[in-house]
Design a protein around this motif. Structure first.
Motif, PDB file in Angstrom:
ATOM      1  N   PHE A  93       0.838  -1.187   0.000  1.00 51.10           N
ATOM      2  CA  PHE A  93       0.000   0.000   0.000  1.00 51.10           C
ATOM      3  C   PHE A  93       0.879   1.246   0.000  1.00 51.10           C
ATOM      4  O   PHE A  93       1.981   1.253   0.544  1.00 51.10           O
ATOM      5  N   ALA A  94       0.350   2.309  -0.590  1.00 55.37           N
ATOM      6  CA  ALA A  94       1.042   3.587  -0.559  1.00 55.37           C
ATOM      7  C   ALA A  94       1.071   4.127   0.866  1.00 55.37           C
ATOM      8  O   ALA A  94       0.379   3.629   1.763  1.00 55.37           O
ATOM      9  N   SER A  95       1.881   5.153   1.093  1.00 56.56           N
ATOM     10  CA  SER A  95       1.912   5.809   2.388  1.00 56.56           C
ATOM     11  C   SER A  95       0.521   6.319   2.750  1.00 56.56           C
ATOM     12  O   SER A  95      -0.284   6.661   1.871  1.00 56.56           O
ATOM     13  N   LEU A  96       0.262   6.399   4.053  1.00 61.56           N
ATOM     14  CA  LEU A  96      -1.084   6.695   4.545  1.00 61.56           C
ATOM     15  C   LEU A  96      -1.741   7.900   3.865  1.00 61.56           C
ATOM     16  O   LEU A  96      -2.905   7.813   3.442  1.00 61.56           O
ATOM     17  N   PRO A  97      -1.056   9.032   3.684  1.00 59.59           N
ATOM     18  CA  PRO A  97      -1.738  10.186   3.070  1.00 59.59           C
ATOM     19  C   PRO A  97      -2.139   9.945   1.616  1.00 59.59           C
ATOM     20  O   PRO A  97      -2.923  10.737   1.074  1.00 59.59           O
ATOM     21  N   PHE A  98      -1.590   8.910   0.974  1.00 54.88           N
ATOM     22  CA  PHE A  98      -1.838   8.713  -0.459  1.00 54.88           C
ATOM     23  C   PHE A  98      -2.729   7.503  -0.742  1.00 54.88           C
ATOM     24  O   PHE A  98      -2.910   7.126  -1.898  1.00 54.88           O
ATOM     25  N   LEU A  99      -3.261   6.894   0.304  1.00 52.94           N
ATOM     26  CA  LEU A  99      -4.221   5.816   0.080  1.00 52.94           C
ATOM     27  C   LEU A  99      -5.450   6.351  -0.645  1.00 52.94           C
ATOM     28  O   LEU A  99      -5.800   7.528  -0.506  1.00 52.94           O
ATOM     29  N   PRO A 100      -6.077   5.519  -1.491  1.00 58.03           N
ATOM     30  CA  PRO A 100      -5.920   4.057  -1.653  1.00 58.03           C
ATOM     31  C   PRO A 100      -4.947   3.635  -2.753  1.00 58.03           C
ATOM     32  O   PRO A 100      -5.093   2.555  -3.321  1.00 58.03           O
ATOM     33  N   ALA A 101      -3.955   4.477  -3.103  1.00 59.99           N
ATOM     34  CA  ALA A 101      -2.959   4.072  -4.092  1.00 59.99           C
ATOM     35  C   ALA A 101      -2.175   2.855  -3.593  1.00 59.99           C
ATOM     36  O   ALA A 101      -2.102   2.595  -2.387  1.00 59.99           O
ATOM     37  N   ARG A 102      -1.598   2.123  -4.518  1.00 61.84           N
ATOM     38  CA  ARG A 102      -0.813   0.932  -4.176  1.00 61.84           C
ATOM     39  C   ARG A 102       0.578   1.048  -4.788  1.00 61.84           C
ATOM     40  O   ARG A 102       0.788   1.776  -5.768  1.00 61.84           O
ATOM     41  N   THR A 103       1.532   0.333  -4.194  1.00 66.15           N
ATOM     42  CA  THR A 103       2.912   0.367  -4.678  1.00 66.15           C
ATOM     43  C   THR A 103       3.352  -1.013  -5.149  1.00 66.15           C
ATOM     44  O   THR A 103       2.749  -2.031  -4.804  1.00 66.15           O
ATOM     45  N   GLU A 104       4.425  -1.003  -5.912  1.00 63.51           N
ATOM     46  CA  GLU A 104       4.959  -2.257  -6.460  1.00 63.51           C
ATOM     47  C   GLU A 104       6.450  -2.094  -6.697  1.00 63.51           C
ATOM     48  O   GLU A 104       6.907  -1.048  -7.168  1.00 63.51           O
ATOM     49  N   LEU A 105       7.223  -3.112  -6.335  1.00 60.15           N
ATOM     50  CA  LEU A 105       8.638  -3.201  -6.682  1.00 60.15           C
ATOM     51  C   LEU A 105       8.788  -4.343  -7.680  1.00 60.15           C
ATOM     52  O   LEU A 105       8.559  -5.503  -7.348  1.00 60.15           O
ATOM     53  N   ARG A 106       9.149  -3.983  -8.907  1.00 62.72           N
ATOM     54  CA  ARG A 106       9.121  -4.941 -10.019  1.00 62.72           C
ATOM     55  C   ARG A 106      10.553  -5.199 -10.501  1.00 62.72           C
ATOM     56  O   ARG A 106      11.190  -4.327 -11.086  1.00 62.72           O
ATOM     57  N   PRO A 107      11.113  -6.419 -10.253  1.00 66.46           N
ATOM     58  CA  PRO A 107      12.453  -6.720 -10.772  1.00 66.46           C
ATOM     59  C   PRO A 107      12.449  -6.797 -12.299  1.00 66.46           C
ATOM     60  O   PRO A 107      11.607  -7.465 -12.898  1.00 66.46           O
ATOM     61  N   GLN A 108      13.396  -6.102 -12.892  1.00 68.93           N
ATOM     62  CA  GLN A 108      13.496  -6.056 -14.348  1.00 68.93           C
ATOM     63  C   GLN A 108      14.939  -6.329 -14.747  1.00 68.93           C
ATOM     64  O   GLN A 108      15.869  -5.813 -14.122  1.00 68.93           O
ATOM     65  N   SER A 434      19.452  -7.004 -11.445  1.00 69.71           N
ATOM     66  CA  SER A 434      18.106  -6.523 -11.778  1.00 69.71           C
ATOM     67  C   SER A 434      18.009  -5.042 -11.451  1.00 69.71           C
ATOM     68  O   SER A 434      18.691  -4.539 -10.544  1.00 69.71           O
ATOM     69  N   HIS A 435      17.159  -4.351 -12.194  1.00 66.92           N
ATOM     70  CA  HIS A 435      16.706  -3.035 -11.759  1.00 66.92           C
ATOM     71  C   HIS A 435      15.386  -3.248 -11.037  1.00 66.92           C
ATOM     72  O   HIS A 435      14.438  -3.792 -11.613  1.00 66.92           O
ATOM     73  N   ILE A 436      15.327  -2.869  -9.769  1.00 67.08           N
ATOM     74  CA  ILE A 436      14.104  -3.028  -9.000  1.00 67.08           C
ATOM     75  C   ILE A 436      13.257  -1.781  -9.255  1.00 67.08           C
ATOM     76  O   ILE A 436      13.426  -0.741  -8.610  1.00 67.08           O
ATOM     77  N   LYS A 437      12.383  -1.896 -10.231  1.00 66.54           N
ATOM     78  CA  LYS A 437      11.632  -0.731 -10.704  1.00 66.54           C
ATOM     79  C   LYS A 437      10.484  -0.418  -9.735  1.00 66.54           C
ATOM     80  O   LYS A 437       9.613  -1.260  -9.493  1.00 66.54           O
ATOM     81  N   PRO A 438      10.460   0.810  -9.177  1.00 65.81           N
ATOM     82  CA  PRO A 438       9.343   1.185  -8.301  1.00 65.81           C
ATOM     83  C   PRO A 438       8.146   1.663  -9.126  1.00 65.81           C
ATOM     84  O   PRO A 438       8.306   2.430 -10.081  1.00 65.81           O
ATOM     85  N   VAL A 439       6.965   1.200  -8.764  1.00 63.25           N
ATOM     86  CA  VAL A 439       5.738   1.560  -9.487  1.00 63.25           C
ATOM     87  C   VAL A 439       4.697   2.009  -8.456  1.00 63.25           C
ATOM     88  O   VAL A 439       4.487   1.342  -7.440  1.00 63.25           O
ATOM     89  N   LEU A 440       4.046   3.153  -8.720  1.00 61.91           N
ATOM     90  CA  LEU A 440       2.894   3.598  -7.931  1.00 61.91           C
ATOM     91  C   LEU A 440       1.650   3.448  -8.793  1.00 61.91           C
ATOM     92  O   LEU A 440       1.602   3.966  -9.905  1.00 61.91           O
ATOM     93  N   ARG A 441       0.652   2.738  -8.307  1.00 64.32           N
ATOM     94  CA  ARG A 441      -0.610   2.570  -9.031  1.00 64.32           C
ATOM     95  C   ARG A 441      -1.669   3.438  -8.337  1.00 64.32           C
ATOM     96  O   ARG A 441      -2.133   3.124  -7.253  1.00 64.32           O
ATOM     97  N   GLN A 442      -2.011   4.533  -8.999  1.00 63.31           N
ATOM     98  CA  GLN A 442      -2.978   5.468  -8.420  1.00 63.31           C
ATOM     99  C   GLN A 442      -4.397   4.927  -8.561  1.00 63.31           C
ATOM    100  O   GLN A 442      -4.758   4.353  -9.595  1.00 63.31           O
ATOM    101  N   ALA A 443      -5.181   5.078  -7.519  1.00 66.43           N
ATOM    102  CA  ALA A 443      -6.584   4.646  -7.553  1.00 66.43           C
ATOM    103  C   ALA A 443      -7.425   5.629  -8.368  1.00 66.43           C
ATOM    104  O   ALA A 443      -7.090   6.813  -8.499  1.00 66.43           O
ATOM    105  N   ARG A 444      -8.516   5.111  -8.917  1.00 64.10           N
ATOM    106  CA  ARG A 444      -9.381   5.988  -9.711  1.00 64.10           C
ATOM    107  C   ARG A 444      -9.922   7.132  -8.870  1.00 64.10           C
ATOM    108  O   ARG A 444      -9.975   8.275  -9.304  1.00 64.10           O
ATOM    109  N   TRP A 445     -10.359   6.802  -7.662  1.00 64.53           N
ATOM    110  CA  TRP A 445     -10.890   7.823  -6.759  1.00 64.53           C
ATOM    111  C   TRP A 445      -9.816   8.115  -5.705  1.00 64.53           C
ATOM    112  O   TRP A 445      -9.452   7.265  -4.901  1.00 64.53           O
ATOM    113  N   ASN A 446      -9.279   9.319  -5.716  1.00 67.31           N
ATOM    114  CA  ASN A 446      -8.218   9.696  -4.794  1.00 67.31           C
ATOM    115  C   ASN A 446      -8.298  11.190  -4.501  1.00 67.31           C
ATOM    116  O   ASN A 446      -9.008  11.940  -5.197  1.00 67.31           O
TER     117      ASN A 446
END
Length: 470
Positions: A93-108, A434-446
């Motif tokens: 999950f994203a940091s509390l102020p940015f919920l409901p966004a989600r995070t991802e660490l993607r090895p590339q 690997s490059h550990i690519k950081p990804v933030l997935r923003q929620a539709r309603w935020n």
């Protein structure tokens, strides 16, 4: 021109094109490449051992099997068991102020990586990092050492036979070829070798902004603590020093021990050497020094130390075998920092003994010098062990043994400061390549739009709230 002899620039271009077509190979492709490496080593282990022995002048097949074939195959099996899991993105999950966004660490995969291999363990120090690079989905160019020409020719030919041309290639050549290899615009470069050459490699790679992992050397100490099991300590230090005739980057380089135990160490080491390696240096299970240049360097280190006041304690009667490049294992006492044997990495069967009066003095001796690649501590008291671990720096540590931290898949191999940077082995190696690519997935309603300009009273209230909670 055969494929192994193609210019590295052409090989790199072909690999980069292939990587663009398939930038994120799935696990079946990666596993197939790992199994190809497994088959290469398994099918040709005898030929590999014979080639390495011929390059050294003599190295026992048992040591090649134990120190090169076994760890290479073990690393492959470990990657095949765990690689699919390492590939999975780590979601949260994203940091509390940015919920409901989600995070991802993607090895590339980084892309096309380079591996520069030294002469002392030419199979393992090629296969070990290659396992990690392939598990991470990369294509790899491997530069083999000119000091092991028979192995290099064999390995390059086998790589061409077992791998598709745009997946893995091995190249040969002398120092100029190595310099040109380091200058390639690779996506990552791993170098294993001396600190002096490591500086040159890093300087060359910097022109391309190529990220580097450097596995270097240094003077790795063994500390015999006041509470050590003394006989056990002598045996394990001696074994760590004499396998491959000391031509190991993590071999004990000198011993710190209580002043009153120096003579005991000499006598115990002589008895241990007679048991482990009878009839030294003619014993066929004792390796030759790999080159004339290296043999003469070691002889000069020993002789210069004795001329400067050190005392030599050969571990067996008789002398060296210069024609076979067999150097008699020798302890050195009454050494000091003016001697080259205490300034340079030894990389051979010479072992200085440095006495101390307190464990604090031994810790200070290590801490005052360049950080080593390895540190070995023999001690039973938990508080003493913790003091040494807390107050010294080293790339890796083994307590109450030598060498074997390098064989643990869960521990990265790497140096610190002058002994290197970065590390590999197991999951740590997968992440190095690997490059550990950081990804933030923003929620539709935020609520991030509430922070958009124009900035007014609402903005200031929200910002104050975020500062209290964030």
């Amino acid at each position: 021109m055969s494929e192994p002899e193609q210019a590295p620039q052409l090989l790199l271009h072909a690999m980069r094109e292939a990587q663009r077509r398939d930038p994120m190979p799935g696990w079946p492709v990666r596993a197939q490449r790992l199994r190809a490496l497994q088959a290469l080593v398994t099918d040709h282990r005898q030929a590999i051992a014979e080639a390495i022995s011929a390059d050294f002048g003599h190295r026992p097949a048992e040591e090649t099997e134990l120190l090169e074939v076994f760890p290479s195959l073990s690393a492959i099996r470990h990657a095949l068991r765990h690689g699919r899991r390492w590939m999975k993105p780590r979601r949260g999950f994203a940091s509390l102020p940015f919920l409901p966004a989600r995070t991802e660490l993607r090895p590339q995969p980084r892309g096309v990586v380079g591996i520069i291999v030294p002469w002392n363990y030419p199979l393992f120090l090629a296969a070990g990092p290659l396992v990690d690079a392939l598990a991470a989905g990369n294509r790899a160019l491997v530069k083999l050492s000119e000091y092991t020409p028979r192995f290099a020719a064999l390995f390059a030919e086998l790589v061409g036979r077992y791998f598709e041309p745009d997946a893995v290639r091995a190249v040969t050549g002398g120092p100029e070829a190595a310099q040109a290899f380091a200058a390639l615009p690779l996506d990552h470069l791993l170098f294993t070798g001396s600190t002096a050459v490591g500086r040159q490699v890093m300087r060359t790679a910097a022109a391309q902004l190529t990220p580097v992992t450097l596995e270097l050397g240094g003077k790795s100490p063994a500390i015999v603590g006041p509470g050590a099991r003394f006989g056990h300590a002598v045996e394990r230090i001696l074994l760590g020093k004499l396998v491959n005739a000391g031509q190991t980057c993590i071999a004990p380089d000198y011993v710190l021990l209580p002043r009153e135990r120096v003579h005991d160490f000499v006598e115990t080491a002589r008895a241990m050497a007679a048991r482990l390696y009878p009839q030294l240096p003619a014993n066929p299970q004792y390796a030759s020094i790999a080159s004339e240049r290296h043999y003469h360097r070691l002889s000069a280190l020993r002789d210069a130390a004795v001329a400067a006041g050190a005392r030599a304690w050969p571990l067996h009667e008789g002398g060296d075998y210069p024609a076979q490049r067999r150097l008699l294992p020798t302890l050195l006492t009454e050494v000091d920092d003016t001697m080259a044997v205490m300034r340079e990495e030894i990389f051979g069967p010479l072992l200085p003994l440095v006495p101390y009066d307190t464990l604090e003095e031994a810790i200070g001796f290590v801490a005052a010098r360049a950080h080593p690649l390895a540190l070995y501590l023999f001690e039973q008291d938990a508080r003493a062990i913790e003091r040494v671990l807390a107050r010294t720096h080293a790339g890796g540590v083994t307590v109450n043994d030598t060498l074997y931290h390098i064989a643990q898949h869960g521990l990265p191999l790497g140096g610190v400061g002058p002994s290197g940077m970065g590390g590999y082995h197991g999951e740590a190696g997968f992440r190095t390549f690997s490059h550990i690519k950081p990804v933030l997935r923003q929620a539709r309603w935020n609520g991030t739009g509430l922070l958009d300009p124009p900035y007014g009273a609402r903005f200031r209230r929200l910002l104050a709230l975020l500062q209290r909670r964030g």
